[in-house]
Design a protein around this motif. Structure first.
Motif, PDB file in Angstrom:
ATOM      1  N   LEU A   1      10.514  -3.958  -4.211  1.00 40.25           N
ATOM      2  CA  LEU A   1      10.580  -4.037  -2.759  1.00 40.25           C
ATOM      3  C   LEU A   1      10.420  -2.641  -2.183  1.00 40.25           C
ATOM      4  O   LEU A   1      11.004  -1.686  -2.693  1.00 40.25           O
ATOM      5  N   ASP A   2       9.637  -2.531  -1.133  1.00 42.93           N
ATOM      6  CA  ASP A   2       9.426  -1.259  -0.446  1.00 42.93           C
ATOM      7  C   ASP A   2       9.889  -1.421   0.997  1.00 42.93           C
ATOM      8  O   ASP A   2       9.222  -2.047   1.810  1.00 42.93           O
ATOM      9  N   ALA A   3      11.057  -0.857   1.304  1.00 45.72           N
ATOM     10  CA  ALA A   3      11.644  -1.043   2.630  1.00 45.72           C
ATOM     11  C   ALA A   3      10.879  -0.316   3.723  1.00 45.72           C
ATOM     12  O   ALA A   3      11.008  -0.648   4.905  1.00 45.72           O
ATOM     13  N   GLU A   4      10.099   0.701   3.356  1.00 48.95           N
ATOM     14  CA  GLU A   4       9.331   1.433   4.365  1.00 48.95           C
ATOM     15  C   GLU A   4       8.187   0.594   4.921  1.00 48.95           C
ATOM     16  O   GLU A   4       7.890   0.627   6.110  1.00 48.95           O
ATOM     17  N   THR A   5       7.536  -0.160   4.048  1.00 51.95           N
ATOM     18  CA  THR A   5       6.365  -0.944   4.449  1.00 51.95           C
ATOM     19  C   THR A   5       6.653  -2.438   4.538  1.00 51.95           C
ATOM     20  O   THR A   5       5.784  -3.212   4.934  1.00 51.95           O
ATOM     21  N   TYR A   6       7.872  -2.845   4.179  1.00 58.41           N
ATOM     22  CA  TYR A   6       8.239  -4.253   4.131  1.00 58.41           C
ATOM     23  C   TYR A   6       7.310  -5.029   3.201  1.00 58.41           C
ATOM     24  O   TYR A   6       6.946  -6.178   3.466  1.00 58.41           O
ATOM     25  N   ARG A   7       6.950  -4.406   2.097  1.00 61.47           N
ATOM     26  CA  ARG A   7       6.117  -5.062   1.096  1.00 61.47           C
ATOM     27  C   ARG A   7       6.945  -5.369  -0.143  1.00 61.47           C
ATOM     28  O   ARG A   7       7.771  -4.563  -0.563  1.00 61.47           O
ATOM     29  N   ALA A   8       6.705  -6.533  -0.712  1.00 61.63           N
ATOM     30  CA  ALA A   8       7.350  -6.919  -1.964  1.00 61.63           C
ATOM     31  C   ALA A   8       6.283  -7.461  -2.890  1.00 61.63           C
ATOM     32  O   ALA A   8       5.301  -8.065  -2.450  1.00 61.63           O
ATOM     33  N   SER A   9       6.460  -7.226  -4.189  1.00 66.04           N
ATOM     34  CA  SER A   9       5.490  -7.724  -5.162  1.00 66.04           C
ATOM     35  C   SER A   9       6.213  -8.227  -6.396  1.00 66.04           C
ATOM     36  O   SER A   9       7.300  -7.754  -6.744  1.00 66.04           O
ATOM     37  N   LEU A  10       5.598  -9.187  -7.049  1.00 66.57           N
ATOM     38  CA  LEU A  10       6.112  -9.756  -8.286  1.00 66.57           C
ATOM     39  C   LEU A  10       5.067  -9.539  -9.368  1.00 66.57           C
ATOM     40  O   LEU A  10       3.946 -10.050  -9.274  1.00 66.57           O
ATOM     41  N   ASN A  11       5.432  -8.728 -10.370  1.00 62.16           N
ATOM     42  CA  ASN A  11       4.497  -8.391 -11.444  1.00 62.16           C
ATOM     43  C   ASN A  11       3.163  -7.890 -10.901  1.00 62.16           C
ATOM     44  O   ASN A  11       2.092  -8.244 -11.398  1.00 62.16           O
ATOM     45  N   GLY A  12       3.237  -7.087  -9.848  1.00 64.25           N
ATOM     46  CA  GLY A  12       2.042  -6.493  -9.278  1.00 64.25           C
ATOM     47  C   GLY A  12       1.331  -7.350  -8.257  1.00 64.25           C
ATOM     48  O   GLY A  12       0.391  -6.886  -7.607  1.00 64.25           O
ATOM     49  N   ARG A  13       1.777  -8.592  -8.083  1.00 64.89           N
ATOM     50  CA  ARG A  13       1.147  -9.486  -7.100  1.00 64.89           C
ATOM     51  C   ARG A  13       1.916  -9.413  -5.790  1.00 64.89           C
ATOM     52  O   ARG A  13       3.125  -9.667  -5.742  1.00 64.89           O
ATOM     53  N   LEU A  14       1.213  -9.076  -4.722  1.00 67.08           N
ATOM     54  CA  LEU A  14       1.839  -8.907  -3.420  1.00 67.08           C
ATOM     55  C   LEU A  14       2.342 -10.245  -2.885  1.00 67.08           C
ATOM     56  O   LEU A  14       1.636 -11.248  -2.934  1.00 67.08           O
ATOM     57  N   LEU A  15       3.591 -10.229  -2.395  1.00 67.28           N
ATOM     58  CA  LEU A  15       4.157 -11.405  -1.742  1.00 67.28           C
ATOM     59  C   LEU A  15       3.936 -11.270  -0.237  1.00 67.28           C
ATOM     60  O   LEU A  15       4.337 -10.277   0.361  1.00 67.28           O
ATOM     61  N   ASP A  16       3.314 -12.249   0.357  1.00 70.56           N
ATOM     62  CA  ASP A  16       3.020 -12.200   1.791  1.00 70.56           C
ATOM     63  C   ASP A  16       4.247 -12.690   2.549  1.00 70.56           C
ATOM     64  O   ASP A  16       4.331 -13.851   2.951  1.00 70.56           O
ATOM     65  N   LEU A  17       5.219 -11.772   2.784  1.00 66.14           N
ATOM     66  CA  LEU A  17       6.493 -12.152   3.375  1.00 66.14           C
ATOM     67  C   LEU A  17       6.568 -11.742   4.839  1.00 66.14           C
ATOM     68  O   LEU A  17       6.045 -10.703   5.239  1.00 66.14           O
TER      69      LEU A  17
END
Length: 227
Positions: A138-154
């Motif tokens: 999880l990257d709180a700066e960009t609000y991006r999360a990924s699972l095994n390198g796959r971006l979760l569109d949250l």
């Protein structure tokens, strides 16, 4: 199964809490060393050469975030942050300071011991270990999360929800508690909004290769996450 004789450095300014942690660590088969002042953390680290650091966020002498940043400049030793400041969770989860995990006060000492064991196992598997299929970042700066390198569109709400559940795996949160973490602007929403977020979050995790039972419903209580 805990790693035997792993040595833990406790940096905590509350003597009673440090004593309880030390007792539980000893019972679990760990050795430990305790310092109560942030200014003593780095000297103790170099002297003790611990396998893991339990590091309070708010300390006299020097704060935990500053200590963690310096640790990361010199070492990859696992660090579990201890915090009573909920507003700092996003920064900790975003790995802005390089922490491996965090726990919130008040907490169960057993929860801390479980996290110590889990972090040590992950650390000692090393980067060449076989993939487990559960590498969630999880990257709180960009609000991006990924699972095994796959971006979760949250959505932002889903991201915050995932951050709370993933950051306190095994802990059960009520819908009201989750609402308070997801929305900090006092907007008028019902607790069923959490159910909607959970449903979407489960679906997106599965689409990225995860399992829909990672987020478990606890009947009459709320939700917890276990990878």
């Amino acid at each position: 199964m805990n790693t035997p004789q792993a040595h833990i450095l406790i940096v905590e300014d509350e003597p009673r809490l440090a004593a309880v942690l030390g007792d539980y660590l000893g019972t679990a088969g760990y050795t430990h060393h305790w310092v109560a002042d942030g200014a003593l953390a780095m000297p103790a680290f170099h002297e003790q050469r611990p396998d893991l650091v339990l590091l309070d966020l708010m300390l006299p002498g020097r704060d935990g975030m500053d200590i963690c940043r310096e640790l990361r400049r010199h070492s990859t030793v696992p660090v579990i942050m201890i915090t009573a400041r909920v507003e700092e969770i996003d920064r900790l989860l975003g790995l802005e300071i390089g922490a491996d995990d965090y726990v919130c006060k008040p907490f169960s000492p057993r929860e801390v011991i479980a996290r110590v064991g889990a972090v040590l196992r992950r650390y000692r598997q090393g980067p060449d270990a076989a993939p487990t299929g559960t590498v969630l970042t999880l990257d709180a700066e960009t609000y991006r999360a990924s699972l095994n390198g796959r971006l979760l569109d949250l959505t932002p709400g889903e991201f915050r929800l995932l951050g709370v559940l993933y950051g306190s795996q095994g802990r059960v949160y009520s819908r009201e508690q989750l609402l308070n973490r997801i929305y900090d602007d006092q907007r008028a929403v019902t607790d069923r909004a959490v159910d909607s977020h959970i449903k979407n979050l489960r679906r997106k995790l599965v689409e990225a290769g995860g399992e829909d039972d990672w987020i478990k419903s606890i009947y009459g209580v709320g939700y917890r996450m276990e990878l």
